[in-house]
Design a protein around this motif. Structure first.
Motif, PDB file in Angstrom:
ATOM      1  N   VAL A  65       0.833  -1.205   0.000  1.00 34.48           N
ATOM      2  CA  VAL A  65       0.000   0.000   0.000  1.00 34.48           C
ATOM      3  C   VAL A  65       0.863   1.249   0.000  1.00 34.48           C
ATOM      4  O   VAL A  65       1.799   1.364   0.803  1.00 34.48           O
ATOM      5  CB  VAL A  65      -0.939   0.008   1.222  1.00 34.48           C
ATOM      6  CG1 VAL A  65      -1.903   1.186   1.144  1.00 34.48           C
ATOM      7  CG2 VAL A  65      -1.703  -1.307   1.319  1.00 34.48           C
ATOM      8  N   SER A  66       0.558   2.203  -0.880  1.00 34.77           N
ATOM      9  CA  SER A  66       1.320   3.443  -0.928  1.00 34.77           C
ATOM     10  C   SER A  66       0.434   4.586  -1.410  1.00 34.77           C
ATOM     11  O   SER A  66      -0.569   4.375  -2.094  1.00 34.77           O
ATOM     12  CB  SER A  66       2.539   3.311  -1.847  1.00 34.77           C
ATOM     13  OG  SER A  66       2.137   3.035  -3.175  1.00 34.77           O
ATOM     14  N   SER A  67       0.813   5.803  -1.050  1.00 37.83           N
ATOM     15  CA  SER A  67       0.130   7.004  -1.532  1.00 37.83           C
ATOM     16  C   SER A  67       1.043   7.700  -2.535  1.00 37.83           C
ATOM     17  O   SER A  67       2.185   8.033  -2.220  1.00 37.83           O
ATOM     18  CB  SER A  67      -0.197   7.941  -0.369  1.00 37.83           C
ATOM     19  OG  SER A  67      -1.141   7.337   0.505  1.00 37.83           O
ATOM     20  N   PHE A  68       0.522   7.913  -3.750  1.00 33.21           N
ATOM     21  CA  PHE A  68       1.316   8.491  -4.832  1.00 33.21           C
ATOM     22  C   PHE A  68       1.005   9.971  -5.021  1.00 33.21           C
ATOM     23  O   PHE A  68       1.887  10.776  -5.277  1.00 33.21           O
ATOM     24  CB  PHE A  68       1.039   7.707  -6.119  1.00 33.21           C
ATOM     25  CG  PHE A  68       1.810   8.172  -7.310  1.00 33.21           C
ATOM     26  CD1 PHE A  68       3.160   7.865  -7.441  1.00 33.21           C
ATOM     27  CD2 PHE A  68       1.197   8.910  -8.319  1.00 33.21           C
ATOM     28  CE1 PHE A  68       3.881   8.291  -8.547  1.00 33.21           C
ATOM     29  CE2 PHE A  68       1.906   9.334  -9.427  1.00 33.21           C
ATOM     30  CZ  PHE A  68       3.257   9.022  -9.546  1.00 33.21           C
ATOM     31  N   ARG A  69      -0.260  10.326  -4.947  1.00 35.30           N
ATOM     32  CA  ARG A  69      -0.713  11.718  -4.988  1.00 35.30           C
ATOM     33  C   ARG A  69      -1.858  11.877  -3.997  1.00 35.30           C
ATOM     34  O   ARG A  69      -2.463  10.895  -3.574  1.00 35.30           O
ATOM     35  CB  ARG A  69      -1.214  12.110  -6.389  1.00 35.30           C
ATOM     36  CG  ARG A  69      -0.154  12.099  -7.485  1.00 35.30           C
ATOM     37  CD  ARG A  69       0.789  13.283  -7.364  1.00 35.30           C
ATOM     38  NE  ARG A  69       1.683  13.348  -8.514  1.00 35.30           N
ATOM     39  CZ  ARG A  69       2.868  12.730  -8.577  1.00 35.30           C
ATOM     40  NH1 ARG A  69       3.278  11.978  -7.548  1.00 35.30           N
ATOM     41  NH2 ARG A  69       3.629  12.850  -9.649  1.00 35.30           N
ATOM     42  N   SER A  70      -2.177  13.129  -3.637  1.00 34.48           N
ATOM     43  CA  SER A  70      -3.329  13.393  -2.779  1.00 34.48           C
ATOM     44  C   SER A  70      -4.008  14.658  -3.284  1.00 34.48           C
ATOM     45  O   SER A  70      -3.763  15.763  -2.800  1.00 34.48           O
ATOM     46  CB  SER A  70      -2.900  13.558  -1.319  1.00 34.48           C
ATOM     47  OG  SER A  70      -4.030  13.768  -0.484  1.00 34.48           O
ATOM     48  N   GLN A  71      -4.861  14.477  -4.291  1.00 35.58           N
ATOM     49  CA  GLN A  71      -5.493  15.625  -4.928  1.00 35.58           C
ATOM     50  C   GLN A  71      -6.769  15.185  -5.637  1.00 35.58           C
ATOM     51  O   GLN A  71      -6.993  13.993  -5.843  1.00 35.58           O
ATOM     52  CB  GLN A  71      -4.537  16.278  -5.928  1.00 35.58           C
ATOM     53  CG  GLN A  71      -4.025  15.344  -7.013  1.00 35.58           C
ATOM     54  CD  GLN A  71      -2.828  15.937  -7.751  1.00 35.58           C
ATOM     55  OE1 GLN A  71      -2.005  16.630  -7.162  1.00 35.58           O
ATOM     56  NE2 GLN A  71      -2.729  15.658  -9.030  1.00 35.58           N
ATOM     57  N   PRO A  72      -7.616  16.126  -6.015  1.00 31.93           N
ATOM     58  CA  PRO A  72      -8.815  15.765  -6.779  1.00 31.93           C
ATOM     59  C   PRO A  72      -8.425  15.180  -8.132  1.00 31.93           C
ATOM     60  O   PRO A  72      -7.361  15.514  -8.687  1.00 31.93           O
ATOM     61  CB  PRO A  72      -9.547  17.102  -6.947  1.00 31.93           C
ATOM     62  CG  PRO A  72      -8.941  18.019  -5.933  1.00 31.93           C
ATOM     63  CD  PRO A  72      -7.540  17.563  -5.742  1.00 31.93           C
ATOM     64  N   GLY A  73      -9.296  14.336  -8.667  1.00 29.47           N
ATOM     65  CA  GLY A  73      -9.015  13.748  -9.968  1.00 29.47           C
ATOM     66  C   GLY A  73      -8.850  14.787 -11.059  1.00 29.47           C
ATOM     67  O   GLY A  73      -8.117  14.577 -12.036  1.00 29.47           O
ATOM     68  N   THR A  74      -9.512  15.931 -10.905  1.00 37.55           N
ATOM     69  CA  THR A  74      -9.426  16.987 -11.916  1.00 37.55           C
ATOM     70  C   THR A  74      -8.034  17.595 -12.019  1.00 37.55           C
ATOM     71  O   THR A  74      -7.717  18.231 -13.030  1.00 37.55           O
ATOM     72  CB  THR A  74     -10.424  18.108 -11.591  1.00 37.55           C
ATOM     73  OG1 THR A  74     -10.235  18.516 -10.223  1.00 37.55           O
ATOM     74  CG2 THR A  74     -11.852  17.630 -11.774  1.00 37.55           C
ATOM     75  N   SER A  75      -7.205  17.436 -11.011  1.00 41.78           N
ATOM     76  CA  SER A  75      -5.880  18.056 -11.012  1.00 41.78           C
ATOM     77  C   SER A  75      -4.772  17.103 -11.453  1.00 41.78           C
ATOM     78  O   SER A  75      -3.604  17.500 -11.525  1.00 41.78           O
ATOM     79  CB  SER A  75      -5.552  18.602  -9.614  1.00 41.78           C
ATOM     80  OG  SER A  75      -6.447  19.633  -9.257  1.00 41.78           O
ATOM     81  N   LEU A  76      -5.104  15.851 -11.737  1.00 45.27           N
ATOM     82  CA  LEU A  76      -4.110  14.913 -12.245  1.00 45.27           C
ATOM     83  C   LEU A  76      -3.686  15.315 -13.654  1.00 45.27           C
ATOM     84  O   LEU A  76      -4.451  15.908 -14.405  1.00 45.27           O
ATOM     85  CB  LEU A  76      -4.673  13.490 -12.258  1.00 45.27           C
ATOM     86  CG  LEU A  76      -4.979  12.877 -10.891  1.00 45.27           C
ATOM     87  CD1 LEU A  76      -5.749  11.564 -11.063  1.00 45.27           C
ATOM     88  CD2 LEU A  76      -3.696  12.639 -10.101  1.00 45.27           C
ATOM     89  N   THR A  77      -2.456  14.982 -14.014  1.00 46.81           N
ATOM     90  CA  THR A  77      -1.937  15.309 -15.337  1.00 46.81           C
ATOM     91  C   THR A  77      -1.517  14.034 -16.066  1.00 46.81           C
ATOM     92  O   THR A  77      -1.354  12.973 -15.457  1.00 46.81           O
ATOM     93  CB  THR A  77      -0.716  16.239 -15.236  1.00 46.81           C
ATOM     94  OG1 THR A  77       0.373  15.522 -14.614  1.00 46.81           O
ATOM     95  CG2 THR A  77      -1.046  17.489 -14.406  1.00 46.81           C
ATOM     96  N   VAL A  78      -1.327  14.168 -17.368  1.00 40.76           N
ATOM     97  CA  VAL A  78      -0.813  13.044 -18.152  1.00 40.76           C
ATOM     98  C   VAL A  78       0.555  12.620 -17.622  1.00 40.76           C
ATOM     99  O   VAL A  78       0.865  11.424 -17.521  1.00 40.76           O
ATOM    100  CB  VAL A  78      -0.741  13.420 -19.642  1.00 40.76           C
ATOM    101  CG1 VAL A  78       0.014  12.360 -20.443  1.00 40.76           C
ATOM    102  CG2 VAL A  78      -2.146  13.608 -20.208  1.00 40.76           C
ATOM    103  N   GLU A  79       1.374  13.611 -17.255  1.00 44.90           N
ATOM    104  CA  GLU A  79       2.698  13.292 -16.708  1.00 44.90           C
ATOM    105  C   GLU A  79       2.592  12.486 -15.421  1.00 44.90           C
ATOM    106  O   GLU A  79       3.393  11.573 -15.177  1.00 44.90           O
ATOM    107  CB  GLU A  79       3.488  14.582 -16.465  1.00 44.90           C
ATOM    108  CG  GLU A  79       3.939  15.290 -17.725  1.00 44.90           C
ATOM    109  CD  GLU A  79       2.870  16.164 -18.367  1.00 44.90           C
ATOM    110  OE1 GLU A  79       3.151  16.789 -19.409  1.00 44.90           O
ATOM    111  OE2 GLU A  79       1.736  16.233 -17.828  1.00 44.90           O
ATOM    112  N   ASP A  80       1.595  12.811 -14.563  1.00 41.52           N
ATOM    113  CA  ASP A  80       1.373  12.030 -13.342  1.00 41.52           C
ATOM    114  C   ASP A  80       1.111  10.569 -13.672  1.00 41.52           C
ATOM    115  O   ASP A  80       1.656   9.662 -13.033  1.00 41.52           O
ATOM    116  CB  ASP A  80       0.160  12.575 -12.571  1.00 41.52           C
ATOM    117  CG  ASP A  80       0.430  13.884 -11.861  1.00 41.52           C
ATOM    118  OD1 ASP A  80       1.594  14.152 -11.519  1.00 41.52           O
ATOM    119  OD2 ASP A  80      -0.543  14.638 -11.656  1.00 41.52           O
TER     120      ASP A  80
END
Length: 343
Positions: free
Chosen positions: A56-71
């Motif tokens: 189990v790991s956390s990679f990002r912590s943000q709304p789905g709308t703020s994810l990028t292709v680079e992410d």
């Protein structure tokens, strides 16, 4: 990364990106992504009983709308390493607003047979009837199942299993928002078991993207009643590629054709249907702005891909080629639209 030992078999990576499933109350009265992937796993009744070893790991912590292709490209690299280390599958938790896009991008980037299952929640953990725990339980069940191998990336919510290339979000708030207009769900999670009722005819795997250049900028422009297309040249001047969300089976206003032909001479232009289901036509209509007219002017049909997925595929393809013939062949292969007819 933390490791939660449950049993010896099998191993599934759970990676958190944030989203509604991970939200908690904020000081302003709204909810924001606050819970870690570890928090989410700890809150799922019955997860320990699956006999699955979770990383189990956390990679990002943000709304789905703020994810990028680079992410998502970076996430795909993380998952590839997890699969190399022995994980049989992976579960991604994220916001539902962009699941249909991130899942398809992960599908394009996953060169292995290990399934990647994307899930989330429509009701945040502060609400009665929060659906996150049930969705996460179902997602882990699917990711660990040998029946999911080779299916690429899947979206699992409300106990339904959807192919990434088909799935769409269809409602702003319903827990059963995800649908697959072209073919329906691949299956269901029933009494803790994966029940597949159909399989995709094929799975397209593009060439690995070239990581030595920035992700190409590909725009999306939607055809609407009365739009003369006058803004298209200004928009296209800043792009490496363009996707048109066209009317019906692939049609645009007659007033657009001169601008579009000029743009298609400079950058690749793909047209998809804004309806979100069905194939684009190729030779049914013949009026200016029809699908056959657009193809004659150098545009590339998206087949069965909706505009959002066509845009992502074009971005990945443009990292390795801008040849119109190569792109046309790739779009046809990606949608199993190879032009074979029996009549």
């Amino acid at each position: 990364m933390s490791r939660r030992q449950v049993a010896q078999v099998p191993g599934v990576a759970v990676v958190g990106l944030g989203g509604t499933i991970a939200m908690a109350q904020a000081g302003n009265g709204g909810v924001i992504p606050s819970l870690s992937a570890e928090d989410l796993v700890a809150a799922v009744p019955g997860l320990a009983g699956l006999g699955v070893d979770l990383a189990v790991s956390s990679f990002r912590s943000q709304p789905g709308t703020s994810l990028t292709v680079e992410d998502i490209i970076e996430l795909a690299d993380v998952l590839h390493q997890q699969f190399t280390d022995g994980a049989v599958g992976a579960v991604i938790t994220q916001g539902t607003d962009t699941i249909e896009e991130t899942a398809y991008l992960l599908d394009l980037l996953n060169a292995t047979e290990a399934p990647i299952v994307v899930t989330g929640a429509m009701r945040n953990p502060t609400l009665a009837g929060a659906d996150g725990p049930a969705n996460l339980l179902a997602a882990v069940t699917v990711a660990a199942s040998p029946h999911a191998r080779g299916l690429g990336c899947l979206v699992v919510l409300a106990d339904e299993i959807h192919a990434a290339a088909r799935v769409r979000k269809s409602h702003t708030m319903s827990p059963s928002t995800f649908i697959s207009p072209n073919g329906g769900p691949l299956g269901y999670v029933v009494e803790g078991y994966v029940r597949l009722v159909n399989r995709p005819a094929h799975r397209y795997r593009p060439p690995a993207p070239n990581r030595d250049q920035p992700v190409p900028r590909v725009g999306l422009y939607t055809a609407t009643l009365g739009d003369d297309g006058g803004l298209l040249p200004a928009l296209a001047s800043h792009l490496d590629g363009l996707v048109i969300a066209a009317f019906g089976a692939g049609h645009v206003p007659q007033q657009w054709v001169a601008n579009i032909e000029e743009i298609a001479g400079r950058i690749p232009v793909v047209f998809a249907s804004r309806t979100g289901s069905g194939f684009t036509a190729t030779d049914t209509y013949g009026f200016p702005g029809s699908e056959s007219d657009l193809i004659a002017r150098g545009l590339i049909p998206a087949g069965i891909l909706d505009p959002y997925k066509a845009r992502l595929l074009l971005q990945i393809l443009l990292t390795t080629t801008d040849s119109r013939e190569s792109l046309r062949t790739a779009l046809a292969a990606a949608t199993d639209d190879l032009g074979t007819k029996t009549r």
